[in-house]
Design a protein around this motif. Sequence first.
Motif, PDB file in Angstrom:
ATOM      1  N   GLY A 189      12.818  45.264  38.384  1.00 29.13           N
ATOM      2  CA  GLY A 189      11.380  45.396  38.211  1.00 29.13           C
ATOM      3  C   GLY A 189      10.702  45.955  39.452  1.00 29.13           C
ATOM      4  N   LYS A 190       9.429  46.263  39.304  1.00 26.80           N
ATOM      5  CA  LYS A 190       8.680  46.890  40.388  1.00 26.80           C
ATOM      6  C   LYS A 190       8.579  45.987  41.609  1.00 26.80           C
ATOM      7  N   LYS A 191       8.476  44.672  41.396  1.00 30.33           N
ATOM      8  CA  LYS A 191       8.308  43.748  42.517  1.00 30.33           C
ATOM      9  C   LYS A 191       9.529  43.725  43.431  1.00 30.33           C
ATOM     10  N   GLU A 192      10.715  43.950  42.841  1.00 37.49           N
ATOM     11  CA  GLU A 192      11.949  43.918  43.627  1.00 37.49           C
ATOM     12  C   GLU A 192      12.540  45.309  43.783  1.00 37.49           C
ATOM     13  N   TYR A 193      11.699  46.308  43.647  1.00 40.07           N
ATOM     14  CA  TYR A 193      12.126  47.708  43.582  1.00 40.07           C
ATOM     15  C   TYR A 193      13.110  48.080  44.695  1.00 40.07           C
ATOM     16  N   ALA A 194      12.650  48.122  45.942  1.00 43.88           N
ATOM     17  CA  ALA A 194      13.490  48.602  47.041  1.00 43.88           C
ATOM     18  C   ALA A 194      14.668  47.673  47.301  1.00 43.88           C
ATOM     19  N   ARG A 195      14.399  46.363  47.383  1.00 42.35           N
ATOM     20  CA  ARG A 195      15.468  45.408  47.679  1.00 42.35           C
ATOM     21  C   ARG A 195      16.547  45.430  46.607  1.00 42.35           C
ATOM     22  N   GLY A 196      16.139  45.447  45.340  1.00 43.96           N
ATOM     23  CA  GLY A 196      17.105  45.444  44.248  1.00 43.96           C
ATOM     24  C   GLY A 196      17.962  46.699  44.227  1.00 43.96           C
ATOM     25  N   ILE A 197      17.334  47.849  44.479  1.00 42.09           N
ATOM     26  CA  ILE A 197      18.083  49.109  44.483  1.00 42.09           C
ATOM     27  C   ILE A 197      19.072  49.146  45.637  1.00 42.09           C
TER      28      ILE A 197
END
Length: 314
Positions: A189-197
């Motif tokens: 999701g957008k909230k975890e965008y950078a960290r998740g990617i």
Amino acid sequence: MSDYGKRRALPLQWRFMRRRSAVRDTLEYWMALVIVQSLAWTPLPVANWLARGYAALLDLALPRLRRVALANLAMALPELSAEEHRRIAGGVFRSIARLLVSFARFPRIDKGNVGCWIRYEGFEHFAEARKRGRGVLFATAHLGNWELSAFAHALMAAPMNVVIRPLDNPKIDALVERRRMLSGNRLIGKKEYARGILKALHDNEAVGILVDQNASLEEGTFVDFFGVPASAGTGFVKLAAHSGAAVIPGFALWMEKERGYVLRFYPPIEVTGEAERDTQALHRVLEAVIREYPDQWLWIHRRWKTRPPGEKMK
């Protein structure tokens, strides 16, 4: 003024318009559920016929969508006739119909029958990228069947991560998310965008991101897209440069002669670390593929909405 003060300063009717009604959400959800179920459990020829009817109703109910498509086409492909623009715009709705049918039937698509829906081309680009061990960023778009591409890749190769923006209706959003994850894919999701990617890439996994959306002045840079300046987000190429992940354009394209899709992976795009240059390179590839399959791109989206300072949209 504080954010709270800004909200209070809005006209009362604006604040009510911004708040979604629970009744509206429920009605929209049941309508969407009826459409999905009718396409899921009827014989495939009937489902295809129904989906074309639903897409035609969308075209009639929201005439602004076709107006946007024709305006975009006139601006981006001025060398084509008005008749050809209308043909392409009509093809967009037929493409949406095909997407609806496959999406509705996700629960019935598995490793045993996914080949009846889609096949690979250029899989070697993905295989070579995985060998590098730094993850893969799939640059995809609202072209062909973007829902089936991620779903099928999980069944034919390995589950991947898909970056999503939640839909405005939370009930429909939950319905869509459940189907997207049926083949094993994970949603970011957008909230975890950078960290998740970055975590997924660190684990040498694949991440799919839609790169053809309009970006705000704050989030994007202007690139040449069909000869017209278009504001494109730079986050994708910045993540690629930071992580060292391979960038592979990939799209599920409808092949009329085969009556099925091809999940085509294109050669990796070289990332230089210069955000504007890399974003332009990405859109150069995207434009070339759209020109080859113009009636499969979502022209009904206001892709050129953000304009350079002082310039008005034509």
